[in-house]
Design a protein around this motif. Structure first.
Motif, PDB file in Angstrom:
ATOM      1  N   LEU A 130      -7.276  -0.613   2.808  1.00  0.00           N
ATOM      2  CA  LEU A 130      -7.321   0.619   1.997  1.00  0.00           C
ATOM      3  C   LEU A 130      -8.166   1.688   2.696  1.00  0.00           C
ATOM      4  O   LEU A 130      -9.210   1.371   3.270  1.00  0.00           O
ATOM      5  CB  LEU A 130      -7.908   0.306   0.610  1.00  0.00           C
ATOM      6  N   ASN A 131      -7.738   2.926   2.606  1.00  0.00           N
ATOM      7  CA  ASN A 131      -8.438   4.001   3.342  1.00  0.00           C
ATOM      8  C   ASN A 131      -9.492   4.709   2.479  1.00  0.00           C
ATOM      9  O   ASN A 131      -9.803   5.872   2.713  1.00  0.00           O
ATOM     10  CB  ASN A 131      -7.415   5.024   3.865  1.00  0.00           C
ATOM     11  N   TYR A 132     -10.030   4.005   1.465  1.00  0.00           N
ATOM     12  CA  TYR A 132     -10.958   4.640   0.523  1.00  0.00           C
ATOM     13  C   TYR A 132     -12.115   5.351   1.213  1.00  0.00           C
ATOM     14  O   TYR A 132     -12.588   6.375   0.743  1.00  0.00           O
ATOM     15  CB  TYR A 132     -11.550   3.588  -0.417  1.00  0.00           C
ATOM     16  N   ILE A 176       0.849  -1.196   0.000  1.00  0.00           N
ATOM     17  CA  ILE A 176       0.000   0.000   0.000  1.00  0.00           C
ATOM     18  C   ILE A 176       0.884   1.244   0.000  1.00  0.00           C
ATOM     19  O   ILE A 176       1.864   1.307   0.749  1.00  0.00           O
ATOM     20  CB  ILE A 176      -0.917   0.016   1.237  1.00  0.00           C
ATOM     21  N   VAL A 177       0.550   2.193  -0.881  1.00  0.00           N
ATOM     22  CA  VAL A 177       1.240   3.494  -0.844  1.00  0.00           C
ATOM     23  C   VAL A 177       0.193   4.599  -0.879  1.00  0.00           C
ATOM     24  O   VAL A 177      -0.893   4.416  -1.425  1.00  0.00           O
ATOM     25  CB  VAL A 177       2.215   3.705  -2.037  1.00  0.00           C
ATOM     26  N   LYS A 178       0.532   5.743  -0.298  1.00  0.00           N
ATOM     27  CA  LYS A 178      -0.398   6.872  -0.274  1.00  0.00           C
ATOM     28  C   LYS A 178      -0.188   7.730  -1.507  1.00  0.00           C
ATOM     29  O   LYS A 178       0.947   8.025  -1.861  1.00  0.00           O
ATOM     30  CB  LYS A 178      -0.119   7.732   0.969  1.00  0.00           C
ATOM     31  N   ILE A 182      -5.441   9.497  -0.437  1.00  0.00           N
ATOM     32  CA  ILE A 182      -6.084   8.188  -0.625  1.00  0.00           C
ATOM     33  C   ILE A 182      -5.009   7.163  -1.016  1.00  0.00           C
ATOM     34  O   ILE A 182      -4.027   7.503  -1.688  1.00  0.00           O
ATOM     35  CB  ILE A 182      -7.222   8.289  -1.680  1.00  0.00           C
ATOM     36  N   ASP A 183      -5.211   5.927  -0.560  1.00  0.00           N
ATOM     37  CA  ASP A 183      -4.227   4.880  -0.846  1.00  0.00           C
ATOM     38  C   ASP A 183      -4.296   4.385  -2.293  1.00  0.00           C
ATOM     39  O   ASP A 183      -5.325   4.485  -2.950  1.00  0.00           O
ATOM     40  CB  ASP A 183      -4.512   3.644   0.036  1.00  0.00           C
ATOM     41  N   THR A 184      -3.197   3.796  -2.728  1.00  0.00           N
ATOM     42  CA  THR A 184      -3.210   2.928  -3.902  1.00  0.00           C
ATOM     43  C   THR A 184      -2.267   1.775  -3.595  1.00  0.00           C
ATOM     44  O   THR A 184      -1.755   1.653  -2.476  1.00  0.00           O
ATOM     45  CB  THR A 184      -2.840   3.656  -5.208  1.00  0.00           C
TER      46      THR A 184
END
Ligand SMILES: C[S@@+](CC[C@H](N)C(=O)[O-])C[C@H]1O[C@@H](n2cnc3c(N)ncnc32)[C@H](O)[C@@H]1O
Length: 220
Positions: free
Chosen positions: A99-101, A6-8, A13-15
Protein backbone atom coordinates in the motif's frame (compact mmCIF):
# COMPACT_ATOMS: atom_id res chain seq x y z
CA UNK A 1 -12.50 -17.68 -1.43
CA UNK A 2 -11.83 -13.93 -1.10
CA UNK A 3 -9.52 -12.34 -3.61
CA UNK A 4 -8.03 -8.97 -2.70
CA UNK A 5 -6.59 -6.50 -5.18
CA UNK A 6 -5.03 -3.06 -4.83
CA UNK A 7 -6.76 -0.19 -6.63
CA UNK A 8 -5.91 3.51 -6.70
CA UNK A 9 -8.48 5.98 -5.42
CA UNK A 10 -8.96 9.33 -7.20
CA UNK A 11 -6.68 11.12 -4.74
CA UNK A 12 -3.86 8.69 -5.62
CA UNK A 13 -3.78 6.78 -2.34
CA UNK A 14 -4.43 3.04 -2.63
CA UNK A 15 -7.35 1.04 -1.37
CA UNK A 16 -8.32 -2.62 -1.74
CA UNK A 17 -11.15 -4.39 -3.46
CA UNK A 18 -12.59 -7.69 -2.34
CA UNK A 19 -13.40 -9.12 -5.75
CA UNK A 20 -15.67 -11.89 -4.40
CA UNK A 21 -18.26 -9.38 -3.25
CA UNK A 22 -16.97 -6.49 -5.40
CA UNK A 23 -16.60 -4.20 -2.36
CA UNK A 24 -13.94 -1.55 -1.79
CA UNK A 25 -12.31 -0.98 1.55
CA UNK A 26 -12.67 2.80 1.09
CA UNK A 27 -14.35 5.26 -1.22
CA UNK A 28 -12.85 5.20 -4.70
CA UNK A 29 -12.94 9.00 -4.56
CA UNK A 30 -10.25 9.02 -1.89
CA UNK A 31 -9.44 6.70 1.02
CA UNK A 32 -7.64 9.29 3.11
CA UNK A 33 -10.14 12.11 2.80
CA UNK A 34 -13.00 9.68 3.56
CA UNK A 35 -11.36 8.35 6.73
CA UNK A 36 -10.36 11.82 7.88
CA UNK A 37 -13.80 13.29 7.28
CA UNK A 38 -16.03 10.50 8.58
CA UNK A 39 -14.04 8.99 11.44
CA UNK A 40 -11.55 11.65 12.56
CA UNK A 41 -13.30 14.98 11.97
CA UNK A 42 -16.91 13.94 12.66
CA UNK A 43 -16.04 11.25 15.21
CA UNK A 44 -12.85 11.63 17.21
CA UNK A 45 -12.62 15.44 17.04
CA UNK A 46 -16.35 15.90 17.74
CA UNK A 47 -16.30 13.97 21.02
CA UNK A 48 -16.77 15.62 24.39
CA UNK A 49 -13.43 17.30 25.10
CA UNK A 50 -13.71 16.54 28.83
CA UNK A 51 -13.37 12.77 28.48
CA UNK A 52 -10.25 11.80 30.41
CA UNK A 53 -9.49 9.01 27.92
CA UNK A 54 -11.21 7.75 24.80
CA UNK A 55 -12.32 4.19 24.14
CA UNK A 56 -12.87 3.47 20.47
CA UNK A 57 -14.40 0.39 18.86
CA UNK A 58 -13.79 -0.15 15.16
CA UNK A 59 -15.84 -2.56 13.10
CA UNK A 60 -13.37 -3.84 10.44
CA UNK A 61 -9.61 -3.28 10.96
CA UNK A 62 -8.93 -3.94 7.25
CA UNK A 63 -5.86 -2.03 6.06
CA UNK A 64 -5.45 -0.24 9.41
CA UNK A 65 -5.93 3.18 7.81
CA UNK A 66 -8.38 4.40 10.47
CA UNK A 67 -6.13 3.05 13.21
CA UNK A 68 -2.99 4.84 11.99
CA UNK A 69 -4.87 8.11 11.38
CA UNK A 70 -6.31 7.91 14.90
CA UNK A 71 -2.85 7.19 16.32
CA UNK A 72 -1.54 10.28 14.49
CA UNK A 73 -4.36 12.35 15.99
CA UNK A 74 -3.64 11.11 19.52
CA UNK A 75 -0.55 13.37 19.49
CA UNK A 76 -2.68 16.43 18.87
CA UNK A 77 -5.28 15.43 21.47
CA UNK A 78 -2.70 14.39 24.06
CA UNK A 79 -5.10 11.83 25.47
CA UNK A 80 -5.02 8.11 26.12
CA UNK A 81 -6.84 6.30 23.34
CA UNK A 82 -7.83 2.65 23.69
CA UNK A 83 -8.53 1.37 20.20
CA UNK A 84 -10.32 -1.96 19.95
CA UNK A 85 -10.85 -3.30 16.46
CA UNK A 86 -12.66 -6.38 15.17
CA UNK A 87 -11.64 -8.16 12.00
CA UNK A 88 -12.73 -11.56 10.70
CA UNK A 89 -10.38 -11.75 7.69
CA UNK A 90 -6.98 -10.21 8.47
CA UNK A 91 -5.08 -9.11 5.39
CA UNK A 92 -1.74 -10.72 4.49
CA UNK A 93 1.37 -8.56 5.15
CA UNK A 94 2.32 -9.07 1.49
CA UNK A 95 -0.65 -6.85 0.56
CA UNK A 96 -0.26 -4.37 3.42
CA UNK A 97 3.39 -3.79 2.46
CA UNK A 98 2.39 -2.80 -1.05
CA UNK A 99 0.00 0.00 0.00
CA UNK A 100 1.29 3.48 -0.86
CA UNK A 101 -0.12 5.13 2.30
CA UNK A 102 3.21 6.65 3.32
CA UNK A 103 3.51 8.78 0.27
CA UNK A 104 0.51 10.53 1.83
CA UNK A 105 1.36 10.89 5.50
CA UNK A 106 5.08 10.41 5.76
CA UNK A 107 7.50 7.53 6.27
CA UNK A 108 7.86 8.26 10.01
CA UNK A 109 4.63 6.37 10.71
CA UNK A 110 5.65 3.29 8.72
CA UNK A 111 7.22 1.31 11.62
CA UNK A 112 4.15 1.99 13.80
CA UNK A 113 1.84 0.91 11.01
CA UNK A 114 3.77 -2.32 10.50
CA UNK A 115 3.75 -3.09 14.23
CA UNK A 116 0.00 -2.50 14.27
CA UNK A 117 -0.34 -5.25 11.68
CA UNK A 118 2.34 -7.56 13.09
CA UNK A 119 1.24 -7.47 16.73
CA UNK A 120 -0.70 -10.34 18.25
CA UNK A 121 -4.46 -10.54 18.27
CA UNK A 122 -6.18 -10.39 21.67
CA UNK A 123 -3.22 -8.59 23.30
CA UNK A 124 -2.81 -4.92 24.16
CA UNK A 125 -0.10 -3.24 22.09
CA UNK A 126 1.03 0.13 23.42
CA UNK A 127 2.23 2.97 21.21
CA UNK A 128 2.74 5.85 23.65
CA UNK A 129 -0.72 7.11 24.59
CA UNK A 130 -2.37 4.83 22.04
CA UNK A 131 -3.27 1.25 22.98
CA UNK A 132 -4.36 -1.13 20.23
CA UNK A 133 -6.37 -4.28 20.95
CA UNK A 134 -7.17 -6.37 17.87
CA UNK A 135 -9.92 -8.97 17.96
CA UNK A 136 -9.83 -11.64 15.28
CA UNK A 137 -13.48 -12.67 15.28
CA UNK A 138 -16.75 -12.49 13.44
CA UNK A 139 -18.70 -9.42 14.57
CA UNK A 140 -21.92 -11.39 14.20
CA UNK A 141 -20.87 -13.84 16.88
CA UNK A 142 -18.51 -11.90 19.09
CA UNK A 143 -19.81 -10.82 22.50
CA UNK A 144 -18.81 -7.17 23.00
CA UNK A 145 -17.95 -6.54 26.62
CA UNK A 146 -16.28 -3.12 26.43
CA UNK A 147 -17.71 0.31 27.18
CA UNK A 148 -16.96 2.57 24.25
CA UNK A 149 -17.07 6.34 23.73
CA UNK A 150 -16.81 6.19 19.96
CA UNK A 151 -17.60 3.57 17.33
CA UNK A 152 -16.11 3.61 13.83
CA UNK A 153 -18.68 1.51 12.01
CA UNK A 154 -16.67 0.65 8.90
CA UNK A 155 -18.34 -2.54 7.67
CA UNK A 156 -18.83 -3.24 3.99
CA UNK A 157 -22.02 -1.70 2.67
CA UNK A 158 -25.53 -2.90 3.65
CA UNK A 159 -26.03 -4.00 0.03
CA UNK A 160 -23.26 -6.58 0.35
CA UNK A 161 -23.33 -7.37 4.06
CA UNK A 162 -26.85 -6.57 5.32
CA UNK A 163 -26.35 -8.85 8.34
CA UNK A 164 -23.77 -6.41 9.77
CA UNK A 165 -26.37 -3.61 9.77
CA UNK A 166 -29.14 -5.62 11.42
CA UNK A 167 -31.08 -4.61 14.53
CA UNK A 168 -29.40 -7.37 16.57
CA UNK A 169 -25.84 -6.34 15.70
CA UNK A 170 -26.44 -2.60 16.07
CA UNK A 171 -28.21 -3.21 19.39
CA UNK A 172 -25.16 -5.13 20.59
CA UNK A 173 -23.03 -2.13 19.60
CA UNK A 174 -25.44 0.28 21.34
CA UNK A 175 -25.34 -1.78 24.54
CA UNK A 176 -21.53 -1.61 24.55
CA UNK A 177 -21.54 2.20 24.29
CA UNK A 178 -21.24 4.65 27.19
CA UNK A 179 -23.86 7.36 27.61
CA UNK A 180 -22.91 10.22 25.26
CA UNK A 181 -21.01 7.86 22.94
CA UNK A 182 -21.12 8.40 19.19
CA UNK A 183 -21.16 6.00 16.25
CA UNK A 184 -19.95 7.31 12.90
CA UNK A 185 -20.19 5.63 9.52
CA UNK A 186 -19.67 6.56 5.87
CA UNK A 187 -23.04 4.92 5.18
CA UNK A 188 -26.09 7.16 4.76
CA UNK A 189 -28.67 4.48 4.00
CA UNK A 190 -32.25 5.26 5.14
CA UNK A 191 -32.89 1.76 6.48
CA UNK A 192 -29.68 1.93 8.54
CA UNK A 193 -30.83 5.26 10.02
CA UNK A 194 -34.17 3.72 10.98
CA UNK A 195 -32.47 0.71 12.58
CA UNK A 196 -30.08 2.94 14.55
CA UNK A 197 -33.08 4.92 15.84
CA UNK A 198 -34.91 1.70 16.78
CA UNK A 199 -31.99 0.52 18.90
CA UNK A 200 -32.02 3.86 20.74
CA UNK A 201 -29.51 6.17 19.05
CA UNK A 202 -30.28 9.80 18.17
CA UNK A 203 -29.38 9.99 14.49
CA UNK A 204 -27.88 12.93 12.59
CA UNK A 205 -27.28 13.10 8.87
CA UNK A 206 -24.11 15.07 8.19
CA UNK A 207 -22.52 16.22 4.93
CA UNK A 208 -20.43 13.35 3.56
CA UNK A 209 -16.82 13.35 2.43
CA UNK A 210 -16.06 14.96 -0.94
CA UNK A 211 -18.24 13.51 -3.72
CA UNK A 212 -20.67 11.91 -1.25
CA UNK A 213 -23.73 13.78 -0.13
CA UNK A 214 -24.22 12.38 3.37
CA UNK A 215 -22.93 10.27 6.25
CA UNK A 216 -24.41 9.20 9.58
CA UNK A 217 -23.52 10.12 13.12
CA UNK A 218 -25.54 8.48 15.89
CA UNK A 219 -25.36 9.40 19.58
CA UNK A 220 -26.39 7.53 22.70
C1 LIG B 1 -14.82 -1.40 4.65
S1 LIG B 1 -13.59 -2.55 5.18
C2 LIG B 1 -12.82 -1.75 6.55
C3 LIG B 1 -11.74 -0.78 6.21
C4 LIG B 1 -10.84 -0.50 7.36
N1 LIG B 1 -11.49 0.17 8.46
C5 LIG B 1 -9.64 0.28 6.88
O1 LIG B 1 -9.37 1.38 7.41
O2 LIG B 1 -8.96 -0.22 5.99
C6 LIG B 1 -14.61 -3.75 6.07
C7 LIG B 1 -13.80 -4.73 6.90
O3 LIG B 1 -14.70 -5.53 7.65
C8 LIG B 1 -14.21 -6.88 7.67
N2 LIG B 1 -15.37 -7.77 7.95
C9 LIG B 1 -16.32 -8.18 7.09
N3 LIG B 1 -17.23 -8.96 7.71
C10 LIG B 1 -16.85 -9.02 9.01
C11 LIG B 1 -17.39 -9.67 10.15
N4 LIG B 1 -18.52 -10.40 10.08
N5 LIG B 1 -16.75 -9.54 11.34
C12 LIG B 1 -15.60 -8.80 11.42
N6 LIG B 1 -15.03 -8.17 10.36
C13 LIG B 1 -15.66 -8.26 9.16
C14 LIG B 1 -13.62 -7.05 6.30
O4 LIG B 1 -12.71 -8.13 6.26
C15 LIG B 1 -12.96 -5.70 6.06
O5 LIG B 1 -11.65 -5.69 6.54
Amino acid sequence: MDSIEIVKTKEGIDTLINTRINEHYHSLHGAMQESMHVFIKNGLLALNKNLPEIKILEMGFGTGLNAILTYRESYVLQKQIHYTTIESSPLPMAIINKLNYFEYFGKALLPIFQRMHDCNWFENMTFGDFVLFKINADMLEFKLDGSYDLVYYDAFSPTHQPELWSFEVLQKVYDSCNKGAMLVTYCANGEVKRTLKKVGFAVETLPGPKWKREMIRASK
